[in-house]
Write a protein that holds these residues in place. Structure first.
Motif, PDB file in Angstrom:
ATOM      1  N   LEU A 283      -5.920   1.719  -5.313  1.00  0.00           N
ATOM      2  CA  LEU A 283      -4.463   1.882  -5.305  1.00  0.00           C
ATOM      3  C   LEU A 283      -3.926   2.150  -6.706  1.00  0.00           C
TER       4      LEU A 283
ATOM      5  N   VAL B 213       2.954   1.921  -3.165  1.00  0.00           N
ATOM      6  CA  VAL B 213       2.242   2.427  -4.337  1.00  0.00           C
ATOM      7  C   VAL B 213       2.232   3.945  -4.314  1.00  0.00           C
ATOM      8  N   VAL B 214       1.971   4.522  -3.149  1.00  0.00           N
ATOM      9  CA  VAL B 214       1.884   5.975  -3.045  1.00  0.00           C
ATOM     10  C   VAL B 214       3.214   6.630  -3.404  1.00  0.00           C
ATOM     11  N   THR B 215       4.330   5.950  -3.047  1.00  0.00           N
ATOM     12  CA  THR B 215       5.630   6.538  -3.363  1.00  0.00           C
ATOM     13  C   THR B 215       6.154   6.089  -4.723  1.00  0.00           C
ATOM     14  N   GLY B 216       5.385   5.299  -5.460  1.00  0.00           N
ATOM     15  CA  GLY B 216       5.768   5.013  -6.836  1.00  0.00           C
ATOM     16  C   GLY B 216       6.157   3.579  -7.147  1.00  0.00           C
TER      17      GLY B 216
ATOM     18  N   PHE C 248       0.819  -1.219   0.000  1.00  0.00           N
ATOM     19  CA  PHE C 248       0.000   0.000   0.000  1.00  0.00           C
ATOM     20  C   PHE C 248       0.851   1.267   0.000  1.00  0.00           C
TER      21      PHE C 248
ATOM     22  N   ILE D 226      -4.660   5.662  -7.564  1.00  0.00           N
ATOM     23  CA  ILE D 226      -3.743   6.567  -6.859  1.00  0.00           C
ATOM     24  C   ILE D 226      -2.400   6.590  -7.566  1.00  0.00           C
ATOM     25  N   TYR D 227      -1.921   5.395  -7.965  1.00  0.00           N
ATOM     26  CA  TYR D 227      -0.628   5.337  -8.630  1.00  0.00           C
ATOM     27  C   TYR D 227      -0.652   6.152  -9.926  1.00  0.00           C
TER      28      TYR D 227
ATOM     29  N   PRO E 199      -3.805  11.305  -1.355  1.00  0.00           N
ATOM     30  CA  PRO E 199      -5.038  10.643  -0.928  1.00  0.00           C
ATOM     31  C   PRO E 199      -5.160  10.565   0.582  1.00  0.00           C
TER      32      PRO E 199
ATOM     33  N   TRP F  27       4.835   0.348  -7.742  1.00  0.00           N
ATOM     34  CA  TRP F  27       3.497  -0.217  -7.918  1.00  0.00           C
ATOM     35  C   TRP F  27       3.465  -1.730  -7.848  1.00  0.00           C
TER      36      TRP F  27
ATOM     37  N   TYR G  52      -2.117  10.164  -8.915  1.00  0.00           N
ATOM     38  CA  TYR G  52      -1.390  10.946  -7.919  1.00  0.00           C
ATOM     39  C   TYR G  52       0.120  10.790  -8.108  1.00  0.00           C
ATOM     40  N   THR G  53       0.600   9.539  -8.045  1.00  0.00           N
ATOM     41  CA  THR G  53       2.046   9.335  -8.068  1.00  0.00           C
ATOM     42  C   THR G  53       2.655   9.700  -9.423  1.00  0.00           C
ATOM     43  N   THR G  54       2.023   9.204 -10.502  1.00  0.00           N
ATOM     44  CA  THR G  54       2.626   9.415 -11.812  1.00  0.00           C
ATOM     45  C   THR G  54       2.251  10.767 -12.413  1.00  0.00           C
TER      46      THR G  54
END
Lengths: 312, 336
Positions: B151, A266-269, A263, B154-155, B167, A271, B158-160
């Motif tokens: 998720l 994913v937020v930090t890249g 989890f 979000i990837y 989030p 995936w 948000y991330t890309t």
């Protein structure tokens, strides 16, 4: 396989020649509806992978190598590694062992409990006063159970039984049982009035033998179809429980808990720790849904006739 | 008058059901192992103070007495206090339910916008790419775990692409939330005319709503498709066709006749999502009611769990009542 059971339920025990014919028909159906074939392929692949996982995976599912944590997919780790350095490919292949065991056992348990209570309630409903009263009580109780928010209910059940695979199975069985109860009851209610049931009654068959030999086999078709779809749902529910931390305990290879572990990545890249288990999970559920849809068609005599008409 | 009598009868039926729900959830929650007193005072608490606390919270009394006390309080609108937030559960829930409702209302709205037209189109066309797409969409949407889709979104966003804010919650920390009127941050900022708050809350709302919308469009699509198909096959449509009415008029009639069952599936989904959106709430740290209840179960905080179950039961009840009233408006047969 499922067709064979559903078919056998309707006809007398088939001699060998008819079995071959049925298999040919089944294959013809798969040719006509390739999506069904895809479903059977996915389900059998998942089961097979779960069985042979220990012999085909490149790494142990619990082996963490701190030197290679969080690496993207490359030659040595074709699906990459997670935050603790475990090989995602191996873990994804190991997961059906946990996920399918829980989902299949939980669903079977709920189907057994739910449909046997449902059959009895449906058979005795509206006969004599005190039996009707019990039937009404059972139905109102299922109303209450179904009014619960499913997910919170399941988490609470797991919390009560203690966090283990067995409690998740029990929770899934408990949450799903009302579906089968209702399904079986409505089936039995309509079949009960059939001529052959009356004939059996007049011939002096006991209640139990009427129910077991004449009614239940003919009421099984929708239950079987529901069973397959429900296994898919249960995989989703298991994953969801693990995701919030109320399911399988963390390092166990299980799709939901793997998604949860990835989890933050994913937020930090990064995936890959979450995305791959999710794809495997989605494919499995998809496969079971297709198999359920095929059983629904094959087990319905009317739709089967239409299909065989269009095939020949 | 008919409607009033109907509502009255419904409520009469519902009271025993509500009682059953409270009964079951009470005993279920009491069975959860874990001692709230230990949780509240910490592991170093003395046996004496633990005993005192248990005594004060009524845990030493027999279960039946506890149940009576609880029921007595519930009737007066008191759901106890949560030891995690140290606030009355009713207050906590009144804070959190609007968040959940905002999420699932917009999510279902999106799901309807996707599922309904697609379902009608698929029902009209027996084959072709749209039909195929609709068939697979229904199956795929049902197979995808919502927290996983969240998720992935979000990837991507948000991330890309960095199109939306992080989030976390419903509005940026730095932005002052608007005055609460409806409970929905987006609508409230719109009413207040606060552009900053509107932009921020909208950005936070997009992805969770997209997640719920995409997933729940599946069942709506399937239901729309099968009922519209069935009505298109029915006698009155054939009659209208024979009378030479234009195809569009016939289709509109068929869709209208299919509306009650579509509304049913929407209401069932709504009731389900009150507790079922919890995974999406967790992924986006939404601070909704489902999340509150799950935290309660995981930390042996019993009152929030019970309160949530009671609240959501009452809420689904209200929804089903509203749906019944909609039936009255839509289906002339129910008014006869």
């Amino acid at each position: 396989m499922a067709t064979a059971t559903a078919g056998a339920a309707q006809a007398a025990p088939a001699p060998k020649a008819r079995g071959g014919q049925r298999l040919r028909f089944f294959l013809a159906v798969l040719r006509a509806r390739p999506a069904f074939a895809v479903g059977y392929a996915i389900v059998s692949m998942t089961v097979l992978i779960g069985i042979i996982a220990p012999w085909i995976v490149p790494y142990g599912p619990l082996v963490a190598d701190p030197n290679v944590y969080l690496l993207p997919p490359y030659a040595a780790h074709i699906l990459g590694t997670d935050g603790t350095g475990m090989d995602i490919f191996s873990r994804v292949l190991f997961a059906p062992r946990v996920d399918l065991t829980i989902a299949v056992l939980g669903t079977l348990l709920s189907a057994c409990i739910g449909s046997s209570i449902g059959a009895i309630v449906g058979y005795y409903e509206g006969q004599r006063t005190w039996r009707t009263a019990i039937a009404t009580f059972v139905m109102r109780s299922t109303d209450v159970l179904q009014a619960f928010p499913v997910f919170v209910f399941a988490i609470a059940l797991v919390a009560v039984f203690g966090q283990s695979v067995r409690s998740i199975i029990l929770a899934i069985a408990f949450v799903n049982a009302p579906i089968y109860l209702r399904l079986m009851r409505s089936q039995v209610l309509s079949i009960r009035r059939m001529r052959y049931v009356e004939a059996a009654y007049v011939a002096g068959a006991s209640d139990i033998s009427i129910l077991v030999r004449h009614i239940v086999p003919n009421a099984m078709a929708p239950v079987l179809s529901q069973l397959s779809v429900n296994i898919g749902w249960s995989v989703l529910l298991t994953a969801g429980l693990s995701f919030v931390g109320a399911g399988v305990v963390a390092p166990t290879p299980e799709w939901g808990s793997m998604i949860a572990m990835g989890f933050q990545n994913v937020v930090t890249g990064q995936w890959w720790p979450s995305v791959f288990p999710g794809i495997a999970l989605g494919l499995t559920v998809f496969g079971f849904a297709l198999v359920g849809a095929s059983i629904e068609v094959l087990a319905d005599p009317g739709r089967r006739r239409i299909l065989s008409g269009s095939l020949s | 008058m008919r409607i009033l009598r109907y509502i009255g009868r419904r409520i009469l039926f519902v009271i025993p059901q509500l009682f059953g729900i409270i009964l079951v959830s009470f005993f279920l929650v009491k069975l959860i192992p874990g001692d709230p007193a230990v949780m509240m005072l910490g592991p170093t608490a003395s046996a004496k103070s633990l005993m005192e606390l248990r005594d004060r919270m009524g845990f030493t009394k027999p279960l039946l007495t506890q149940l009576m006390h609880y029921l007595h309080d519930v009737v007066r609108g008191d759901l106890g206090t949560s030891w995690q937030t140290t606030q009355p559960v009713t207050e906590d829930l009144f804070q959190r339910f609007p968040a959940t409702l905002e999420l699932i209302s917009f999510g279902l709205l999106l799901a309807i916008l996707i599922g309904f037209p697609l379902g009608v189109a698929a029902a009209r066309l027996k084959r072709g790419p749209i039909r195929k797409f609709a068939d697979y969409y229904g199956l795929l949407a049902g197979a995808m775990p919502d927290f996983w889709l969240a998720l992935v979104l979000i990837y991507v966003f948000y991330t890309t692409l960095n199109w939306i804010p992080a989030p976390l919650g419903r509005i940026d920390m730095a932005v002052l939330p608007p005055e609460i009127i409806t409970g929905s941050m987006v609508i409230d900022s719109l009413i207040a005319g606060d552009m900053d708050a509107l932009w921020s809350s909208f950005g936070h709302l997009v992805l969770p709503v997209l997640t719920l919308g995409l997933i729940n469009a599946g069942p709506i699509l399937k239901m729309t498709q099968s009922t519209v198909e069935r009505t298109l096959d029915s006698d009155f449509v054939r009659y209208a066709d024979m009378c030479g009415l234009p195809r569009r008029v016939v289709l509109r009639q068929a869709v209208r006749a299919a509306l009650p069952s579509i509304i049913t599936i929407v209401s069932v989904l709504y009731g389900f999502l009150i507790g079922g959106a919890v995974l999406v709430e967790i992924v986006f740290s939404w601070g909704g009611a489902g999340q509150y209840a799950v935290q309660g179960v995981l930390n042996a905080d019993l009152n929030p769990v019970l309160g949530f179950v009671v609240f959501s039961a009452v809420l689904s009840l209200i929804i089903y009542l509203l749906v019944d009233l909609l039936y009255f408006a839509l289906d002339p047969r129910t008014r006869a």
